[in-house]
Write a protein that holds these residues in place. Sequence first.
Motif, PDB file in Angstrom:
ATOM      1  N   ARG A 119     -21.509  16.240 123.078  1.00  0.00           N
ATOM      2  CA  ARG A 119     -22.040  15.879 121.763  1.00  0.00           C
ATOM      3  C   ARG A 119     -22.787  17.094 121.233  1.00  0.00           C
ATOM      4  O   ARG A 119     -23.561  17.710 121.961  1.00  0.00           O
ATOM      5  CB  ARG A 119     -22.952  14.669 121.865  1.00  0.00           C
ATOM      6  CG  ARG A 119     -22.167  13.438 122.246  1.00  0.00           C
ATOM      7  CD  ARG A 119     -22.968  12.172 122.160  1.00  0.00           C
ATOM      8  NE  ARG A 119     -22.108  11.071 122.580  1.00  0.00           N
ATOM      9  CZ  ARG A 119     -22.452  10.182 123.491  1.00  0.00           C
ATOM     10  NH1 ARG A 119     -23.626  10.223 124.057  1.00  0.00           N
ATOM     11  NH2 ARG A 119     -21.602   9.235 123.816  1.00  0.00           N
ATOM     12  N   ALA A 120     -22.534  17.423 119.977  1.00  0.00           N
ATOM     13  CA  ALA A 120     -23.114  18.630 119.396  1.00  0.00           C
ATOM     14  C   ALA A 120     -23.586  18.367 117.980  1.00  0.00           C
ATOM     15  O   ALA A 120     -22.942  17.643 117.217  1.00  0.00           O
ATOM     16  CB  ALA A 120     -22.074  19.751 119.394  1.00  0.00           C
ATOM     17  N   SER A 121     -24.727  18.955 117.659  1.00  0.00           N
ATOM     18  CA  SER A 121     -25.207  18.919 116.280  1.00  0.00           C
ATOM     19  C   SER A 121     -25.755  20.296 115.955  1.00  0.00           C
ATOM     20  O   SER A 121     -26.352  20.961 116.796  1.00  0.00           O
ATOM     21  CB  SER A 121     -26.267  17.835 116.083  1.00  0.00           C
ATOM     22  OG  SER A 121     -27.398  18.107 116.877  1.00  0.00           O
ATOM     23  N   ALA A 122     -25.517  20.733 114.732  1.00  0.00           N
ATOM     24  CA  ALA A 122     -25.923  22.077 114.334  1.00  0.00           C
ATOM     25  C   ALA A 122     -26.635  22.047 112.994  1.00  0.00           C
ATOM     26  O   ALA A 122     -26.314  21.254 112.110  1.00  0.00           O
ATOM     27  CB  ALA A 122     -24.705  22.988 114.244  1.00  0.00           C
ATOM     28  N   THR A 123     -27.614  22.925 112.902  1.00  0.00           N
ATOM     29  CA  THR A 123     -28.198  23.266 111.613  1.00  0.00           C
ATOM     30  C   THR A 123     -27.699  24.673 111.341  1.00  0.00           C
ATOM     31  O   THR A 123     -26.826  25.172 112.051  1.00  0.00           O
ATOM     32  CB  THR A 123     -29.743  23.216 111.671  1.00  0.00           C
ATOM     33  OG1 THR A 123     -30.200  24.176 112.615  1.00  0.00           O
ATOM     34  CG2 THR A 123     -30.244  21.821 112.032  1.00  0.00           C
ATOM     35  N   GLU A 124     -28.256  25.321 110.371  1.00  0.00           N
ATOM     36  CA  GLU A 124     -27.775  26.656 110.030  1.00  0.00           C
ATOM     37  C   GLU A 124     -27.825  27.614 111.210  1.00  0.00           C
ATOM     38  O   GLU A 124     -26.895  28.376 111.437  1.00  0.00           O
ATOM     39  CB  GLU A 124     -28.588  27.210 108.862  1.00  0.00           C
ATOM     40  CG  GLU A 124     -27.961  28.434 108.251  1.00  0.00           C
ATOM     41  CD  GLU A 124     -28.642  28.804 106.965  1.00  0.00           C
ATOM     42  OE1 GLU A 124     -29.096  29.954 106.870  1.00  0.00           O
ATOM     43  OE2 GLU A 124     -28.714  27.945 106.061  1.00  0.00           O
ATOM     44  N   ASP A 125     -28.917  27.593 111.988  1.00  0.00           N
ATOM     45  CA  ASP A 125     -29.051  28.584 113.065  1.00  0.00           C
ATOM     46  C   ASP A 125     -29.330  27.993 114.442  1.00  0.00           C
ATOM     47  O   ASP A 125     -29.540  28.725 115.397  1.00  0.00           O
ATOM     48  CB  ASP A 125     -30.140  29.597 112.712  1.00  0.00           C
ATOM     49  CG  ASP A 125     -31.516  28.960 112.590  1.00  0.00           C
ATOM     50  OD1 ASP A 125     -31.594  27.717 112.474  1.00  0.00           O
ATOM     51  OD2 ASP A 125     -32.517  29.689 112.624  1.00  0.00           O
TER      52      ASP A 125
END
Length: 147
Positions: A119-125
């Motif tokens: 499971r992965a979640s990303a913001t800009e950096d």
Amino acid sequence: MKVLLRLAATASLAAAVAACGNDPMEPGPVTPDPEAPLPPADPGPMESTTHAELLGDWAASPAWCSNTTGAERPIRITLTRFEGYENSCAIERSRLIAEGHELDLLCQAEGQETRETLRASATEDRLSLSYPDRDGATVALTRCPRG
């Protein structure tokens, strides 16, 4: 002599029929069975995955971003691959979930093939990874500059 003439006529007739594409030795046209199931339709181009914001290189420390070998190097996520230190995974499926994305991986590591969910979640950096198959272990990573 009559037998010879009959034989020659039969051979000529067979040659003429074969020349027309109607060779009696070849099967004729097949009439499709109207009850037979149709072959599957062409699925067209594969849909792109839903995890575009995860694409790129990610590292536990920004200092690792320039490393290309060893344990202290970035992981790389593409549309079809999840590449890390000592493992290489094909992304078989990507699903959008409330927390971000869930990826089904088929991995090769140290000569062994394994399946794993990520499971992965990303913001800009920032990228947060959670491994449900590893008792929910989590990892936080920083996006490496594009180079």
